[in-house]
Enzyme design. Structure first.
Site, PDB file in Angstrom:
ATOM      1  N   LYS A   3       0.735  -1.232  -0.390  1.00 51.40           N
ATOM      2  CA  LYS A   3       0.176   0.241   0.258  1.00 51.40           C
ATOM      3  C   LYS A   3       0.982   1.443  -0.087  1.00 51.40           C
ATOM      4  CE  LYS A   3      -3.828  -0.716   2.804  1.00 51.40           C
ATOM      5  NZ  LYS A   3      -5.387  -0.195   4.081  1.00 51.40           N
ATOM      6  N   ASP A  50      -8.662   2.395   4.010  1.00 49.13           N
ATOM      7  CA  ASP A  50      -9.118   1.170   4.467  1.00 49.13           C
ATOM      8  C   ASP A  50      -9.724   0.283   3.304  1.00 49.13           C
ATOM      9  OD1 ASP A  50      -9.217  -0.979   7.311  1.00 49.13           O
ATOM     10  OD2 ASP A  50     -11.139  -1.356   6.365  1.00 49.13           O
ATOM     11  N   GLY A  99      -0.874  -8.758  -1.712  1.00 49.65           N
ATOM     12  CA  GLY A  99      -2.632  -8.982  -1.635  1.00 49.65           C
ATOM     13  C   GLY A  99      -3.360 -10.147  -2.887  1.00 49.65           C
ATOM     14  N   ARG A 117      -7.869   2.110  -4.798  1.00 45.99           N
ATOM     15  CA  ARG A 117      -6.430   3.197  -4.087  1.00 45.99           C
ATOM     16  C   ARG A 117      -6.417   4.179  -4.586  1.00 45.99           C
ATOM     17  NH1 ARG A 117      -4.163   0.054  -2.910  1.00 45.99           N
ATOM     18  NH2 ARG A 117      -5.059  -0.597  -1.644  1.00 45.99           N
TER      19      ARG A 117
HETATM   20  P1  ITT Z   1      -2.881  -1.312   7.479  1.00 42.88           P
HETATM   21  O1  ITT Z   1      -3.897  -1.525   7.761  1.00 42.88           O
HETATM   22  O2  ITT Z   1      -2.225  -0.971   8.365  1.00 42.88           O
HETATM   23  O3  ITT Z   1      -2.692   0.240   6.025  1.00 42.88           O
HETATM   24  P2  ITT Z   1      -4.090  -3.893   6.202  1.00 42.88           P
HETATM   25  O4  ITT Z   1      -3.097  -4.562   4.946  1.00 42.88           O
HETATM   26  O5  ITT Z   1      -3.874  -4.418   6.858  1.00 42.88           O
HETATM   27  O6  ITT Z   1      -2.850  -2.335   5.782  1.00 42.88           O
HETATM   28  P3  ITT Z   1      -6.651  -3.394   5.426  1.00 42.88           P
HETATM   29  O7  ITT Z   1      -7.141  -3.705   6.213  1.00 42.88           O
HETATM   30  O8  ITT Z   1      -6.922  -1.848   4.521  1.00 42.88           O
HETATM   31  O9  ITT Z   1      -4.938  -3.250   5.247  1.00 42.88           O
HETATM   32  O10 ITT Z   1      -6.788  -4.401   4.342  1.00 42.88           O
HETATM   33  C1  ITT Z   1      -6.893  -4.872   2.629  1.00 42.88           C
HETATM   34  C2  ITT Z   1      -6.916  -6.261   3.065  1.00 42.88           C
HETATM   35  O11 ITT Z   1      -7.282  -6.336   0.960  1.00 42.88           O
HETATM   36  C3  ITT Z   1      -5.282  -5.867   1.999  1.00 42.88           C
HETATM   37  O12 ITT Z   1      -4.370  -6.266   3.302  1.00 42.88           O
HETATM   38  C4  ITT Z   1      -5.381  -7.035   1.006  1.00 42.88           C
HETATM   39  O13 ITT Z   1      -5.224  -8.406   1.296  1.00 42.88           O
HETATM   40  C5  ITT Z   1      -6.697  -6.868   0.172  1.00 42.88           C
HETATM   41  N1  ITT Z   1      -6.947  -5.212  -0.399  1.00 42.88           N
HETATM   42  C6  ITT Z   1      -7.002  -3.931  -0.861  1.00 42.88           C
HETATM   43  N2  ITT Z   1      -6.434  -3.162  -2.016  1.00 42.88           N
HETATM   44  C7  ITT Z   1      -5.326  -4.352  -2.560  1.00 42.88           C
HETATM   45  C8  ITT Z   1      -4.742  -4.267  -3.500  1.00 42.88           C
HETATM   46  O14 ITT Z   1      -4.567  -2.872  -4.394  1.00 42.88           O
HETATM   47  N3  ITT Z   1      -4.365  -5.622  -4.289  1.00 42.88           N
HETATM   48  C9  ITT Z   1      -4.717  -6.077  -3.382  1.00 42.88           C
HETATM   49  N4  ITT Z   1      -5.683  -7.098  -2.853  1.00 42.88           N
HETATM   50  C10 ITT Z   1      -6.036  -5.648  -1.501  1.00 42.88           C
END
Ligand code: ITT
Length: 203
Positions: A18, A75, A159, A187
């Site tokens: 991210k 998020d 992800g 995003r």
């Molecule tokens: P932070 O809260 O620290 O930012 P996180 O990974 O826990 O990190 P989220 O709670 O927002 O973030 O979870 C988002 C999840 O959704 C991420 O871990 C991926 O599994 C998925 N995801 C989000 N955007 C994505 C993308 O662009 N490509 C692939 N998977 C994505």
């Protein structure tokens, strides 16, 4: 008002995929990005809320109070129609607390074994928040429609990228370059909107 002074904005995320995308989408020589690597005692934020909005706001607010600087949080998640919107806000932890991207991807594919090509519709969603130390905040949303592939393909991104084929494309998000992903991703949509809204206030 435009000035030559660089402003510091903290990215409230510990997800390196991210962070890389945020810096690339919002590349601007007037912004100096700070991350958890620049601070000691970074707060753990429990993502306990049931909506992207509440989670994004919570992350942004907690980190703003900790750093005393403007903070950007987002998020995001993957919503699969066949799985009635799952994994959704639980995307990062779909296969359990501390699950890896690979474990999450495997769980999705496993749940979709019986799912036909036409039923594999899905979308990524993102809610982005910029929170300021004076408690003013800005929020925006973005989404990216697509389909879930039958197997993972590609190495880039993070992800669920290896199983997500964006609408109008024949390759997964993990098979395209970050520059291409940033033209269509949830995003990129959310962050570009957010920075259109706030540019007048912060520059
Ligand atoms: P932070 O809260 O620290 O930012 P996180 O990974 O826990 O990190 P989220 O709670 O927002 O973030 O979870 C988002 C999840 O959704 C991420 O871990 C991926 O599994 C998925 N995801 C989000 N955007 C994505 C993308 O662009 N490509 C692939 N998977 C994505």
């Amino acid at each position: 008002m435009y000035t030559n002074k660089q402003i510091e904005i903290v990215i409230a995320s510990k997800n390196r995929g991210k962070i890389k995308e945020i810096k690339s989408i919002l590349y601007n020589k007037n912004i100096r990005w700070l991350t958890y690597l620049d601070f000691k005692g970074w707060p753990e934020v429990e993502e306990s809320c049931n909506s992207y909005e509440e989670n994004a706001l919570k992350k942004a607010k907690v980190v703003t109070y900790f750093t005393k600087k403007p903070t950007l949080a987002e998020d995001s998640g993957l919503e699969i129609d066949y799985l009635e919107g799952e994994p959704g806000v639980r995307s990062a932890r779909y296969a359990g607390e501390n699950s890896t991207d690979l474990e999450n991807v495997k769980k999705v594919l496993n749940q979709m074994k019986e799912c036909t090509f036409t039923e594999r519709t899905a979308r990524f969603r993102c809610v982005a928040v910029l929170y300021l130390p004076n408690d003013k905040f800005f929020m925006s949303q973005g989404k990216c429609e697509g389909k879930i592939d039958f197997s993972p393909y590609g190495e880039s991104g993070f992800g669920y990228d290896p199983i997500f084929v964006p609408e109008g494309h024949s390759h997964t998000m993990a098979q395209i370059r970050i520059e291409e992903k940033n033209k269509i991703s949830h995003r990129a949509m959310a962050l570009k909107k957010l920075f259109r809204i706030i540019s007048i206030d912060i520059f």
